[in-house]
Design an enzyme around this catalytic site. Structure first.
Site, mmCIF file in Angstrom:
data_model
loop_
_atom_site.group_PDB
_atom_site.id
_atom_site.type_symbol
_atom_site.label_atom_id
_atom_site.label_comp_id
_atom_site.label_asym_id
_atom_site.label_seq_id
_atom_site.Cartn_x
_atom_site.Cartn_y
_atom_site.Cartn_z
ATOM 1 N N GLY A 195 0.848 -1.188 0.000
ATOM 2 C CA GLY A 195 0.000 0.000 0.000
ATOM 3 C C GLY A 195 0.880 1.232 0.000
ATOM 4 N N VAL A 196 0.334 2.307 0.518
ATOM 5 C CA VAL A 196 1.023 3.589 0.432
ATOM 6 C C VAL A 196 2.333 3.575 1.239
ATOM 7 C CG1 VAL A 196 0.633 6.057 0.479
ATOM 8 C CG2 VAL A 196 -1.303 4.544 0.406
ATOM 9 N N ARG A 285 -4.136 0.776 8.959
ATOM 10 C CA ARG A 285 -4.091 1.368 10.299
ATOM 11 C C ARG A 285 -5.448 1.230 10.988
ATOM 12 N NH1 ARG A 285 0.314 4.327 11.359
ATOM 13 N NH2 ARG A 285 -0.752 5.813 12.708
ATOM 14 N N ASP A 325 -8.525 10.399 11.255
ATOM 15 C CA ASP A 325 -8.324 8.953 11.101
ATOM 16 C C ASP A 325 -9.220 8.123 12.012
ATOM 17 O OD1 ASP A 325 -6.316 9.511 9.318
ATOM 18 O OD2 ASP A 325 -4.747 8.388 10.365
ATOM 19 N N ALA A 333 -4.066 13.260 5.966
ATOM 20 C CA ALA A 333 -3.933 14.448 6.795
ATOM 21 C C ALA A 333 -4.859 15.568 6.299
ATOM 22 C CB ALA A 333 -2.480 14.917 6.785
ATOM 23 N N HIS A 457 4.835 27.529 -20.572
ATOM 24 C CA HIS A 457 5.747 26.654 -21.307
ATOM 25 C C HIS A 457 7.190 27.016 -20.971
ATOM 26 C CE1 HIS A 457 7.432 24.192 -24.457
ATOM 27 N NE2 HIS A 457 8.214 25.225 -24.773
#
Ligand code: FAD
Ligand code: NAI
Length: 478
Positions: A195-196, A285, A325, A333, A457
């Site tokens: 995962g991350v 988590r 969380d 976050a 550019h």
């Protein structure tokens, strides 16, 4: 009598400290309680994000990327580096300094906004119902205290999930905490969970010289990411030397004195055993409600242990809110911060709002992966008719000058209305490029809107414009 506040925030991570600041801006008297300790036992607000998450991981990702560039790509730029060596102590020290700067910055911001900061653990007082002053909250820490708040905002965050039979010792079996603080580069590093965290921390230690093997239970790589982007990322990570074993079933994990062995069956069902110098376990988590005394006041949790909240982050108790969380939704976050702001505004009678459809995701590997909105596979599953446009960084002048032409930008737009439904990027600075897509989606822009906007550019953002043009098959540089 205990000190009374309009708002008491439990937890000083991005959800908590931002809620506290916003509530103070709105004129409330605010307390913020956080128990994180620095190595000297002093306060270290900022939560997981600042202490053992976003900030230290990005510091190490940056340092390790510099090291890799110095060793592998400077020569191409005509810069010869002789006697290159790694000073891991300095690298970790710098990371710790960056963390401390952020801790100090948050303490300064709380003070500036006249938020009363308490260093310790906040918990509801057993079976005490709210009175006219709200809920009393016990603080246990350096000094014992009880304060009360008419509104309580819980922002107690999350902890790394353990695998049964493989408790984190932070020496051989590491959570994110140990993964950010290894005192030497392991020769062989195992990572469970692609995962991350697995990909970010695996990348850090691979760049610093470890042989990294990632063991992932699911047969698909980065299932939440757009398939085309995930496929490209897998190809690039494999080329860099990250060994990605998917579809494994983890068996017994045994920590010896200096090594840790992992028994598993591979995707063909064949029994395997791997021995590593260190093992990172990054399999998600779990919400942190330890010590809150949630049960004492009847605060409801859902079946997965998250504090149960409605769309407005209201819990089952009047004037008790929860964000970040510790509640449903992505563990990010910026999601925690948005919820913190929205709750403070709702307490003030305003209409705080979090748009879950436009929360960006970023994986800070090299190349970075970033996205917002729906993936192609989600649109198919939802039966939405869409058009897709992609543009490779290989055809972008700035990417060539940078020496990083890997990856692409991909737009998904509604087939009829042309409204942007998702933007997916794997490539250099994807974390910065995705903001344009977030803004566009928030304003419900069409792909043509982006295609008609003048982009500087040479810049990587021209790849975004070109991908938007490609939705109508009119990319100019590819
Ligand atoms: P937390 O940040 O966990 O904060 C909770 C705080 O509350 C902690 O300080 C804790 O000590 C305190 N606390 C808990 N209980 C109590 C109590 N009873 N009394 C007092 N204090 C208490 N997200 C991103 O968006 N971008 C990233 O790049 C990113 N990188 C990450 C890298 C890693 C390695 C990890 C582990 C996570 C990463 N995240 C990232 C996720 C991010 O860290 C979390 O989503 C975010 O920290 C959640 O914020 P929070 O305020 O809900 O909780
Ligand atoms: P994750 O949910 O991103 O990945 C966990 C991986 O482990 C999944 O691929 C899952 O299939 C796999 N897995 C689960 N059980 C397993 C098992 N028994 N054996 C093998 N594989 C198994 O969780 P991760 O990496 O722990 O990160 C936690 C969260 O922290 C992330 O979801 C994210 O919300 C946050 N985070 C965000 C970052 C960012 O925004 N850049 C960086 C790091 C973390």
């Amino acid at each position: 009598m205990s000190k009374q506040f309009d708002v008491v925030v439990i937890g000083g991570g991005p959800g908590g400290y931002i809620a506290a600041i916003r509530a103070a801006q709105l004129g409330f008297s605010v307390a913020c309680i956080d128990e994180w300790k620095n190595e000297k036992g002093g306060p270290a607000p900022g939560g997981t994000c600042t202490n053992v998450g976003c900030i230290p991981s990005k510091a190490l990702l940056q340092s390790s990327e510099h090291y890799e560039h110095a060793g592998h790509s400077f020569a191409e730029h005509g810069i010869d580096v002789k006697g290159l060596s790694l000073n891991l102590g300095q690298m970790l020290g710098r990371k710790n300094t960056v963390v401390k700067q952020n801790n100090d910055g948050i303490l300064f911001l709380l003070k500036k906004n006249k938020v009363s900061f308490f260093h310790g653990r906040g918990s509801f007082v057993k079976a005490v119902k709210a009175d006219a002053h709200g809920y009393p909250i016990n603080i246990t820490g350096a000094a014992e205290d009880t304060i009360s708040g008419k509104h309580i905002v819980i922002a107690t965050g999350s902890n790394a999930r353990e695998l049964p039979g493989a408790a984190f010792d932070e020496k051989l079996i590491l959570s994110n905490v140990g993964a950010l603080a290894m005192d030497g580069v392991p020769k062989k590093l195992g990572v469970i969970g692609a995962g991350v965290i697995g990909l970010e921390m695996g990348s850090v230690w691979r760049r610093l010289g470890a042989e990294v093997t990632v063991l992932e239970a699911l047969p698909t790589f980065l299932g939440a990411v757009d398939e085309q982007i995930a496929k490209e990322a897998r190809k690039l990570f494999t080329k860099q030397g990250l060994v990605l074993n998917l579809g494994v079933k983890i068996g017994k994990i045994t920590a010896g004195k200096k090594e840790v062995s992992v028994e598993y069956t591979d995707e063909n069902g064949t029994a395997q055993k791997a021995v590593f110098d260190k093992l990172i376990i990054s399999i998600g988590r779990t919400p942190n409600t330890i010590g809150l005394n949630a049960e004492g006041v009847g605060l409801a949790l859902d079946e997965r242990g998250f504090i149960a909240v409605d769309n407005d982050c209201k819990t089952n108790l009047a004037n008790v809110w929860a964000v970040g969380d510790v509640v449903r939704g992505p563990m990010l976050a910026h999601k925690a911060e948005e919820e913190g702001v929205a709750v403070a505004e709702r307490i003030a009678g305003q209409h705080g709002h979090v748009n879950f459809n436009t929360i960006p995701w970023v994986i800070y590997t090299s190349p970075e992966i970033a996205w917002v909105g729906r993936t192609e596979q989600q649109l198919k599953a939802d039966g939405v008719a869409y058009k897709a446009g992609t543009f490779p960084f290989l055809a972008n002048g700035r990417a060539r000058a940078l020496g990083d032409t890997s990856g692409m930008v991909k737009f998904l737009a509604d087939a009829k209305t042309d409204e942007i439904l998702g933007v997916h990027i794997v490539g250099p600075m994807a974390s910065e490029l995705i903001s344009e897509a977030v803004v566009a989606m928030e304003f419900r822009a069409s792909a043509e809107d982006i295609a008609r906007i003048c982009h500087a550019h040479p810049s990587l953002s021209e790849a975004t414009k070109e991908a938007a043009l490609a939705v109508d098959k009119r990319a100019l540089n590819f």
